[in-house]
Design a protein around this motif. Structure first.
Motif, short mmCIF file in Angstrom:
data_model
loop_
_atom_site.label_atom_id
_atom_site.label_comp_id
_atom_site.label_asym_id
_atom_site.label_seq_id
_atom_site.Cartn_x
_atom_site.Cartn_y
_atom_site.Cartn_z
N GLU A 1 0.81 -1.22 0.00
CA GLU A 1 0.00 0.00 0.00
C GLU A 1 0.84 1.28 0.00
O GLU A 1 0.61 2.18 -0.81
N ARG A 2 1.81 1.39 0.87
CA ARG A 2 2.58 2.63 0.94
C ARG A 2 3.39 2.84 -0.34
O ARG A 2 3.40 3.94 -0.90
N PHE B 1 7.36 9.32 9.07
CA PHE B 1 6.22 8.61 9.63
C PHE B 1 6.31 7.14 9.27
O PHE B 1 6.48 6.80 8.10
N ASP B 2 6.20 6.29 10.28
CA ASP B 2 6.37 4.84 10.07
C ASP B 2 5.17 4.19 9.40
O ASP B 2 5.32 3.22 8.68
N SER B 3 4.00 4.71 9.67
CA SER B 3 2.77 4.05 9.22
C SER B 3 1.87 5.02 8.47
O SER B 3 1.82 6.22 8.80
N LEU B 4 1.14 4.49 7.52
CA LEU B 4 0.13 5.30 6.84
C LEU B 4 -0.98 5.73 7.80
O LEU B 4 -1.71 6.67 7.52
N ASP B 5 -1.09 5.04 8.93
CA ASP B 5 -2.11 5.38 9.93
C ASP B 5 -1.68 6.51 10.86
O ASP B 5 -2.49 7.02 11.62
N ASP B 6 -0.40 6.91 10.80
CA ASP B 6 0.08 7.99 11.65
C ASP B 6 -0.67 9.28 11.33
O ASP B 6 -0.87 9.63 10.16
N ASN C 1 -4.70 11.22 8.45
CA ASN C 1 -3.53 10.35 8.52
C ASN C 1 -2.75 10.46 7.23
O ASN C 1 -3.20 11.08 6.25
N ARG D 1 -2.07 8.27 5.01
CA ARG D 1 -2.78 7.62 3.89
C ARG D 1 -3.73 8.60 3.21
O ARG D 1 -3.77 8.70 1.99
#
Length: 175
Positions: free
Chosen positions: A15-16, A124-129, A143, A145
Motif C-alpha cells: 500500500e505505501r 512517519f512509520d505508518s500510513l495510519d500515523d 492520517n 494515507r
C-alpha cells in the motif's frame, strides 16, 4: 529544465509503495506537460475564459505540497511555512504569476516543496500515523494515507487541466 523519465507505478506493490508510486507518477506527469516549452508558453492562458497557465499550475502545486506536507502533516507554523505566492489580496496568487515571476523560480520552488514533502512523509512509520497539524479549512484529523490519496487526486485533476493547456499551446498530446 531537466526531468527524469516517468515510470509506471507498480501493479503489485504494498500500500505505501503503491501510494508513493502514484504520487511520483503524477508529479512527473505535470513536469512532462511543462517540458520543452519556453517561458512565454508556460505563462500562456491557452483555454479562455480560464486564467490557468502551466506555470500557474506548478506554482499552485508548490503551495499544495507545502500546505499538506509541511503545515498539516509536519505541523509547521504559518510563520515557518507560510504561503509562497498567495496573499490576502490575491488568495489565488499562485495561479496568477506576475511579470517579474519566472519559470525557473516556480519550478525550483515546486521541486523544493516536493523534496520537503518526501522527507516529511519518510519520518512517519505508518500510513495510519496522524498529522501533527491542522488544515485551516478542514479542522479534523488526517492520517498519512489520506494525505497521499488527496495529493494523488489533486495532481490527477490538475494534470487533466495541464493536458488541455498543453494541447492548446502546441498541439502536444499524451497521457
Amino acid at each position: 529544465m531537466t526531468t527524469t523519465e516517468r515510470s509506471e507505478p507498480s501493479t503489485t506493490a504494498g500500500e505505501r509503495d503503491m501510494l508513493e508510486g502514484w504520487l511520483e507518477y503524477h508529479r512527473m506527469t505535470l513536469a512532462q506537460k511543462c517540458s520543452g516549452l519556453d517561458e512565454k508558453s508556460l505563462r500562456e492562458t491557452s483555454a479562455p475564459p480560464s486564467d490557468l497557465s502551466l506555470m500557474g499550475l506548478v506554482r499552485h502545486m508548490a503551495e499544495v505540497e507545502r500546505g499538506w506536507f509541511r503545515r498539516t502533516m509536519a505541523g509547521e507554523s504559518r510563520e515557518d511555512a507560510g504561503w509562497i505566492y498567495s496573499t490576502p489580496a490575491d488568495h489565488d496568487g499562485d495561479l496568477h504569476p506576475g511579470e517579474s515571476d519566472t519559470w525557473e523560480e516556480a519550478f525550483a520552488t515546486w521541486q523544493e516543496e516536493i523534496s520537503r514533502g518526501r522527507e516529511i512523509a519518510a519520518r512517519f512509520d505508518s500510513l495510519d500515523d496522524l498529522a501533527l497539524g491542522r488544515h485551516p479549512r478542514r479542522p479534523m484529523d488526517f492520517n498519512l494515507r489520506w494525505i497521499y490519496t488527496h495529493m494523488i487526486e489533486e495532481y490527477a485533476r490538475h494534470n487533466g487541466h495541464a493536458d488541455l493547456l498543453r494541447e492548446r499551446i502546441d498541439g502536444a498530446k499524451g497521457d
